[in-house]
Design an enzyme around this catalytic site. Structure first.
Site, PDB file in Angstrom:
ATOM      1  N   HIS A  75      -9.615   1.066   4.556  1.00  0.00           N
ATOM      2  CA  HIS A  75      -8.534   1.171   5.379  1.00  0.00           C
ATOM      3  C   HIS A  75      -8.846   2.157   6.396  1.00  0.00           C
ATOM      4  O   HIS A  75      -9.529   3.020   6.346  1.00  0.00           O
ATOM      5  CB  HIS A  75      -7.260   1.943   4.211  1.00  0.00           C
ATOM      6  CG  HIS A  75      -5.902   1.734   4.896  1.00  0.00           C
ATOM      7  ND1 HIS A  75      -5.554   2.870   5.765  1.00  0.00           N
ATOM      8  CD2 HIS A  75      -4.968   0.831   5.037  1.00  0.00           C
ATOM      9  CE1 HIS A  75      -4.546   2.393   6.168  1.00  0.00           C
ATOM     10  NE2 HIS A  75      -3.948   1.519   5.605  1.00  0.00           N
ATOM     11  N   GLY A  82       1.992   2.268  10.781  1.00  0.00           N
ATOM     12  CA  GLY A  82       2.769   3.497  10.644  1.00  0.00           C
ATOM     13  C   GLY A  82       3.540   3.867  11.922  1.00  0.00           C
ATOM     14  O   GLY A  82       4.216   4.883  12.134  1.00  0.00           O
ATOM     15  N   GLU A 142      -5.772  -5.124  10.390  1.00  0.00           N
ATOM     16  CA  GLU A 142      -4.519  -3.946  10.550  1.00  0.00           C
ATOM     17  C   GLU A 142      -4.878  -3.425  11.834  1.00  0.00           C
ATOM     18  O   GLU A 142      -5.911  -2.517  11.964  1.00  0.00           O
ATOM     19  CB  GLU A 142      -4.655  -3.160   9.287  1.00  0.00           C
ATOM     20  CG  GLU A 142      -4.241  -3.667   7.985  1.00  0.00           C
ATOM     21  CD  GLU A 142      -3.751  -2.605   7.150  1.00  0.00           C
ATOM     22  OE1 GLU A 142      -2.612  -2.906   6.802  1.00  0.00           O
ATOM     23  OE2 GLU A 142      -4.232  -1.708   6.758  1.00  0.00           O
ATOM     24  N   GLU A 200      -7.098   4.590   7.712  1.00  0.00           N
ATOM     25  CA  GLU A 200      -6.965   5.876   7.408  1.00  0.00           C
ATOM     26  C   GLU A 200      -8.028   6.696   6.681  1.00  0.00           C
ATOM     27  O   GLU A 200      -8.467   7.640   6.794  1.00  0.00           O
ATOM     28  CB  GLU A 200      -5.689   6.154   6.510  1.00  0.00           C
ATOM     29  CG  GLU A 200      -4.457   5.745   7.413  1.00  0.00           C
ATOM     30  CD  GLU A 200      -3.156   5.361   6.707  1.00  0.00           C
ATOM     31  OE1 GLU A 200      -3.318   5.527   5.324  1.00  0.00           O
ATOM     32  OE2 GLU A 200      -2.176   4.854   7.513  1.00  0.00           O
ATOM     33  N   GLY A 232       2.637  -1.211   4.215  1.00  0.00           N
ATOM     34  CA  GLY A 232       2.898  -0.117   4.045  1.00  0.00           C
ATOM     35  C   GLY A 232       4.159   0.667   3.611  1.00  0.00           C
ATOM     36  O   GLY A 232       4.696   0.399   2.802  1.00  0.00           O
ATOM     37  N   GLY A 233       4.870   1.280   4.837  1.00  0.00           N
ATOM     38  CA  GLY A 233       6.325   1.673   4.797  1.00  0.00           C
ATOM     39  C   GLY A 233       7.322   0.981   3.988  1.00  0.00           C
ATOM     40  O   GLY A 233       7.919   1.461   3.378  1.00  0.00           O
ATOM     41  N   SER A 255       2.885  -2.095  10.309  1.00  0.00           N
ATOM     42  CA  SER A 255       4.387  -2.319  10.671  1.00  0.00           C
ATOM     43  C   SER A 255       5.110  -3.726  10.504  1.00  0.00           C
ATOM     44  O   SER A 255       6.038  -4.203  11.172  1.00  0.00           O
ATOM     45  CB  SER A 255       4.711  -1.771  11.994  1.00  0.00           C
ATOM     46  OG  SER A 255       4.353  -0.460  12.473  1.00  0.00           O
ATOM     47  N   ASN A 257       0.788  -1.158  -0.025  1.00  0.00           N
ATOM     48  CA  ASN A 257      -0.061  -0.034  -0.093  1.00  0.00           C
ATOM     49  C   ASN A 257       0.893   1.138   0.067  1.00  0.00           C
ATOM     50  O   ASN A 257       1.552   1.498   1.081  1.00  0.00           O
ATOM     51  CB  ASN A 257      -0.811   0.049   1.118  1.00  0.00           C
ATOM     52  CG  ASN A 257      -1.570   1.242   1.504  1.00  0.00           C
ATOM     53  OD1 ASN A 257      -1.751   1.939   0.327  1.00  0.00           O
ATOM     54  ND2 ASN A 257      -2.402   1.326   2.523  1.00  0.00           N
ATOM     55  N   TRP A 258       1.043   1.833  -1.124  1.00  0.00           N
ATOM     56  CA  TRP A 258       1.950   3.046  -1.232  1.00  0.00           C
ATOM     57  C   TRP A 258       1.344   4.429  -0.715  1.00  0.00           C
ATOM     58  O   TRP A 258       1.966   5.382  -0.647  1.00  0.00           O
ATOM     59  CB  TRP A 258       2.387   3.191  -2.684  1.00  0.00           C
ATOM     60  CG  TRP A 258       3.050   1.886  -3.341  1.00  0.00           C
ATOM     61  CD1 TRP A 258       3.415   0.994  -2.606  1.00  0.00           C
ATOM     62  CD2 TRP A 258       3.572   1.886  -4.687  1.00  0.00           C
ATOM     63  NE1 TRP A 258       4.020   0.077  -3.555  1.00  0.00           N
ATOM     64  CE2 TRP A 258       4.096   0.586  -4.943  1.00  0.00           C
ATOM     65  CE3 TRP A 258       3.571   2.721  -5.928  1.00  0.00           C
ATOM     66  CZ2 TRP A 258       4.792   0.188  -5.876  1.00  0.00           C
ATOM     67  CZ3 TRP A 258       4.037   2.301  -6.791  1.00  0.00           C
ATOM     68  CH2 TRP A 258       4.697   0.770  -7.082  1.00  0.00           C
ATOM     69  N   LYS A 259       0.042   4.353  -0.286  1.00  0.00           N
ATOM     70  CA  LYS A 259      -0.497   5.547   0.345  1.00  0.00           C
ATOM     71  C   LYS A 259      -0.128   6.798  -0.512  1.00  0.00           C
ATOM     72  O   LYS A 259      -0.289   6.582  -1.986  1.00  0.00           O
ATOM     73  CB  LYS A 259      -0.157   5.758   1.559  1.00  0.00           C
ATOM     74  CG  LYS A 259      -0.479   4.346   2.536  1.00  0.00           C
ATOM     75  CD  LYS A 259      -0.088   4.717   3.884  1.00  0.00           C
ATOM     76  CE  LYS A 259      -0.305   3.231   4.590  1.00  0.00           C
ATOM     77  NZ  LYS A 259      -0.333   3.329   6.226  1.00  0.00           N
TER      78      LYS A 259
HETATM   79  P1  PGA Z   1       2.578   0.435   7.550  1.00  0.00           P
HETATM   80  O1  PGA Z   1       1.142   0.328   6.960  1.00  0.00           O
HETATM   81  O2  PGA Z   1       3.221  -1.167   7.108  1.00  0.00           O
HETATM   82  O3  PGA Z   1       3.172   1.402   7.187  1.00  0.00           O
HETATM   83  O4  PGA Z   1       2.186   0.273   9.155  1.00  0.00           O
HETATM   84  C1  PGA Z   1       0.313  -0.580   6.779  1.00  0.00           C
HETATM   85  C2  PGA Z   1      -1.128  -0.343   6.138  1.00  0.00           C
HETATM   86  O5  PGA Z   1      -1.413   0.849   6.325  1.00  0.00           O
HETATM   87  O6  PGA Z   1      -1.594  -0.780   5.219  1.00  0.00           O
END
Ligand code: PGA
Length: 242
Positions: A92, A168, A162, A94, A225-226, A204, A9-11
């Site tokens: 998600h 994050g 999640e 967010e 994500g990251g 994470s 997930n490149w956000k």
């Molecule tokens: P993260 O994000 O790996 O940076 O914690 C995961 C996500 O939001 O899908």
């Protein structure tokens, strides 16, 4: 059907050239044949990535629940259909937290997603307060039930668990904590739909902890994500199944 999946997930990250490079690097990387790789880039780059015609699947991070209309700045599932995009991330945390997506909206998006032929990656997860309350399993199962209300097949559904407190933050759910939740979700899905599907973990997840997480009985991979923004760490995660 259960399969192993590692999704990035490149956000709201990457420039166009960074996105193209990252996608090419990921697609030329080595990974086990039975692991499905997928990326969710910023939607503005979907066509550019697709035009490279590489193997790694592509999905969209979000789409509106209506097919068309006066919704400035939004994009619809029909638009994604017309591009040939087949995967959709829905609900998600967010989106829920910053863009007011309720369980009801998530459900509308899932229903539309099924109707429009998408593989829907449905995200659920508890906040830190929920976890501390001890009531987190009920809260997560309630999210799953509401998201899948009115759906009668899991053919196009993948669940991403999640925990919000792990996204994050650098703080990962322990393998035991994640396994407990995945197990409960799976039990619920099998009881309700009589079939199984993939349930992936996000929050994470990185090369250092992926192996232990993915070795849990009910964890089928990760939503990253990251650590998906660098091809080498993303590919290491994809190679973390034992
Ligand atoms: P993260 O994000 O790996 O940076 O914690 C995961 C996500 O939001 O899908």
């Amino acid at each position: 059907m259960r399969r192993k999946i590692v999704a990035g997930n490149w956000k709201m990250h990457t420039s166009l050239s960074e996105a193209l490079d990252l996608y090419k690097e990921i697609s030329s990387g080595v990974k086990p044949d039975d692991v499905g790789l997928l990326v969710f880039p910023p939607s503005i780059y979907l066509s550019s990535l697709q035009s490279l015609k590489l193997d790694t699947e592509i999905g969209c991070q979000n789409a509106h629940q209506e097919d068309k209309g006066a919704f400035t700045g939004e994009l619809s599932q029909h638009m994604l259909n017309s591009l040939g995009v087949k995967n959709l991330l829905i609900g998600h945390s967010e989106r829920r937290q910053y863009f007011g997506e309720t369980d009801q909206i998530v459900n509308q998006k899932v229903r539309k997603g099924i109707e429009n032929g998408f593989k829907c990656f449905v995200c659920v997860g508890e906040s830190l307060d929920d976890r501390k309350s001890g009531n987190y399993l009920d809260i997560i199962l309630d999210q799953v039930k509401k998201a899948l209300d009115g759906i009668n097949s899991l053919d196009q559904i993948i669940i991403a668990y999640e925990p919000v407190w792990a996204i994050g933050t650098g703080e990962t759910a322990s393998p035991d904590q994640a396994q407990e939740v995945h197990h409960e979700i799976r039990k619920h899905l099998i009881n309700t739909f009589n079939v199984d599907t993939s349930i992936i973990y996000g929050g994470s997840c990185k090369p250092e902890n992926a192996k232990e997480l993915f070795s849990q009985t009910d964890i089928d991979g990760g939503l990253i994500g990251g650590a998906s923004l660098k091809s080498d760490s993303f590919l290491k995660i994809a190679n973390s199944f034992s």
